[in-house]
Design a protein around this motif. Structure first.
Motif, mmCIF file in Angstrom:
data_model
loop_
_atom_site.group_PDB
_atom_site.id
_atom_site.type_symbol
_atom_site.label_atom_id
_atom_site.label_comp_id
_atom_site.label_asym_id
_atom_site.label_seq_id
_atom_site.Cartn_x
_atom_site.Cartn_y
_atom_site.Cartn_z
ATOM 1 N N SER A 1 45.808 42.271 44.158
ATOM 2 C CA SER A 1 47.093 42.275 43.448
ATOM 3 C C SER A 1 47.060 43.219 42.246
ATOM 4 O O SER A 1 48.038 43.916 41.974
ATOM 5 C CB SER A 1 47.451 40.865 42.987
ATOM 6 O OG SER A 1 47.664 40.024 44.090
ATOM 7 N N ALA A 2 45.935 43.250 41.529
ATOM 8 C CA ALA A 2 45.802 44.145 40.375
ATOM 9 C C ALA A 2 45.841 45.602 40.825
ATOM 10 O O ALA A 2 46.495 46.437 40.190
ATOM 11 C CB ALA A 2 44.505 43.852 39.623
ATOM 12 N N ALA A 3 45.155 45.904 41.915
ATOM 13 C CA ALA A 3 45.164 47.279 42.431
ATOM 14 C C ALA A 3 46.568 47.675 42.867
ATOM 15 O O ALA A 3 47.017 48.798 42.597
ATOM 16 C CB ALA A 3 44.184 47.412 43.597
ATOM 17 N N SER A 4 47.266 46.762 43.493
ATOM 18 C CA SER A 4 48.643 47.024 43.912
ATOM 19 C C SER A 4 49.533 47.275 42.701
ATOM 20 O O SER A 4 50.379 48.179 42.719
ATOM 21 C CB SER A 4 49.167 45.838 44.723
ATOM 22 O OG SER A 4 50.498 46.021 45.084
ATOM 23 N N LYS A 5 49.316 46.499 41.647
ATOM 24 C CA LYS A 5 50.100 46.681 40.417
ATOM 25 C C LYS A 5 49.872 48.066 39.816
ATOM 26 O O LYS A 5 50.784 48.677 39.266
ATOM 27 C CB LYS A 5 49.719 45.606 39.408
ATOM 28 C CG LYS A 5 50.508 45.631 38.128
ATOM 29 C CD LYS A 5 50.155 44.462 37.240
ATOM 30 C CE LYS A 5 51.030 44.450 36.004
ATOM 31 N NZ LYS A 5 50.836 43.236 35.208
ATOM 32 N N LEU A 6 48.638 48.570 39.943
ATOM 33 C CA LEU A 6 48.308 49.905 39.425
ATOM 34 C C LEU A 6 48.672 51.018 40.408
ATOM 35 O O LEU A 6 48.600 52.195 40.061
ATOM 36 C CB LEU A 6 46.813 49.987 39.101
ATOM 37 C CG LEU A 6 46.334 49.135 37.933
ATOM 38 C CD1 LEU A 6 44.814 49.155 37.861
ATOM 39 C CD2 LEU A 6 46.931 49.646 36.628
ATOM 40 N N GLY A 7 49.018 50.640 41.638
ATOM 41 C CA GLY A 7 49.383 51.630 42.642
ATOM 42 C C GLY A 7 48.189 52.360 43.229
ATOM 43 O O GLY A 7 48.305 53.514 43.641
ATOM 44 N N ILE A 8 47.031 51.698 43.263
ATOM 45 C CA ILE A 8 45.830 52.313 43.835
ATOM 46 C C ILE A 8 45.259 51.397 44.908
ATOM 47 O O ILE A 8 45.611 50.223 45.001
ATOM 48 C CB ILE A 8 44.759 52.606 42.758
ATOM 49 C CG1 ILE A 8 44.323 51.323 42.057
ATOM 50 C CG2 ILE A 8 45.262 53.628 41.755
ATOM 51 C CD1 ILE A 8 43.199 51.518 41.063
ATOM 52 N N ASP A 9 44.360 51.930 45.716
ATOM 53 C CA ASP A 9 43.683 51.146 46.740
ATOM 54 C C ASP A 9 42.634 50.247 46.089
ATOM 55 O O ASP A 9 41.978 50.661 45.126
ATOM 56 C CB ASP A 9 43.015 52.081 47.758
ATOM 57 C CG ASP A 9 42.425 51.323 48.919
ATOM 58 O OD1 ASP A 9 41.178 51.253 48.996
ATOM 59 O OD2 ASP A 9 43.185 50.798 49.742
ATOM 60 N N ILE A 10 42.471 49.049 46.609
ATOM 61 C CA ILE A 10 41.523 48.100 46.028
ATOM 62 C C ILE A 10 40.106 48.660 46.012
ATOM 63 O O ILE A 10 39.342 48.433 45.082
ATOM 64 C CB ILE A 10 41.577 46.737 46.755
ATOM 65 C CG1 ILE A 10 40.686 45.717 46.042
ATOM 66 C CG2 ILE A 10 41.208 46.876 48.215
ATOM 67 C CD1 ILE A 10 40.790 44.317 46.568
ATOM 68 N N PHE A 11 39.736 49.440 47.044
ATOM 69 C CA PHE A 11 38.378 49.974 47.114
ATOM 70 C C PHE A 11 38.185 51.201 46.229
ATOM 71 O O PHE A 11 37.059 51.654 46.042
ATOM 72 C CB PHE A 11 37.991 50.245 48.564
ATOM 73 C CG PHE A 11 38.008 48.980 49.385
ATOM 74 C CD1 PHE A 11 37.076 47.978 49.171
ATOM 75 C CD2 PHE A 11 38.987 48.765 50.338
ATOM 76 C CE1 PHE A 11 37.097 46.801 49.896
ATOM 77 C CE2 PHE A 11 39.027 47.596 51.073
ATOM 78 C CZ PHE A 11 38.076 46.610 50.852
ATOM 79 N N ASP A 12 39.270 51.725 45.671
ATOM 80 C CA ASP A 12 39.164 52.758 44.640
ATOM 81 C C ASP A 12 38.988 52.116 43.269
ATOM 82 O O ASP A 12 38.567 52.774 42.320
ATOM 83 C CB ASP A 12 40.411 53.650 44.625
ATOM 84 C CG ASP A 12 40.503 54.533 45.849
ATOM 85 O OD1 ASP A 12 39.448 54.816 46.455
ATOM 86 O OD2 ASP A 12 41.624 54.929 46.212
ATOM 87 N N MET A 13 39.310 50.832 43.173
ATOM 88 C CA MET A 13 39.221 50.115 41.909
ATOM 89 C C MET A 13 37.950 49.268 41.815
ATOM 90 O O MET A 13 37.381 49.128 40.740
ATOM 91 C CB MET A 13 40.443 49.205 41.729
ATOM 92 C CG MET A 13 40.508 48.525 40.386
ATOM 93 S SD MET A 13 41.977 47.507 40.190
ATOM 94 C CE MET A 13 41.397 45.974 40.850
ATOM 95 N N CYS A 14 37.508 48.710 42.935
ATOM 96 C CA CYS A 14 36.396 47.752 42.914
ATOM 97 C C CYS A 14 35.342 48.088 43.966
ATOM 98 O O CYS A 14 35.662 48.604 45.031
ATOM 99 C CB CYS A 14 36.897 46.350 43.213
ATOM 100 S SG CYS A 14 38.118 45.705 42.084
ATOM 101 N N GLU A 15 34.109 47.756 43.638
ATOM 102 C CA GLU A 15 33.016 47.755 44.606
ATOM 103 C C GLU A 15 32.617 46.300 44.803
ATOM 104 O O GLU A 15 32.249 45.625 43.844
ATOM 105 C CB GLU A 15 31.805 48.529 44.081
ATOM 106 C CG GLU A 15 31.988 50.003 43.987
ATOM 107 C CD GLU A 15 30.736 50.699 43.467
ATOM 108 O OE1 GLU A 15 29.661 50.057 43.388
ATOM 109 O OE2 GLU A 15 30.840 51.878 43.150
#
Length: 85
Positions: A54-68
């Motif tokens: 949900s946080a990645a979606s809020k930022l408009g990025i893919d979850i795997f670009d945000m988290c490992e």
């Protein structure tokens, strides 16, 4: 929403997303990159995964670009759990 004591589950959910976004932005600003998230396959890990998504979606990025996401093999986890992960 009271920052110290959220009153509803929706407030808790939103506060969780806000914190993940905050720490991701802080990590990027300090040159650290993606967030490191330990994932055990349990209910708490699945909930954190959902908040990160949900946080990645809020930022408009893919979850795997945000988290490992990292799983550490313990050799005691049932095969069904390992297959789920």
């Amino acid at each position: 929403m009271n920052d110290l004591f959220p009153s509803t589950i929706e407030d808790v959910y939103e506060k969780g997303i806000e914190r993940i976004v905050f720490f991701y932005r802080m990590s990027i600003a300090n040159g650290k990159g993606k967030l490191y998230v330990a994932f055990s396959g349990g209910k708490d890990s699945v909930a954190i995964y959902g908040l990160c998504r949900s946080a990645a979606s809020k930022l408009g990025i893919d979850i795997f670009d945000m988290c490992e996401f990292h799983y550490h093999i313990t050799c005691v986890d049932p095969p069904e759990l390992v297959q789920f992960i």
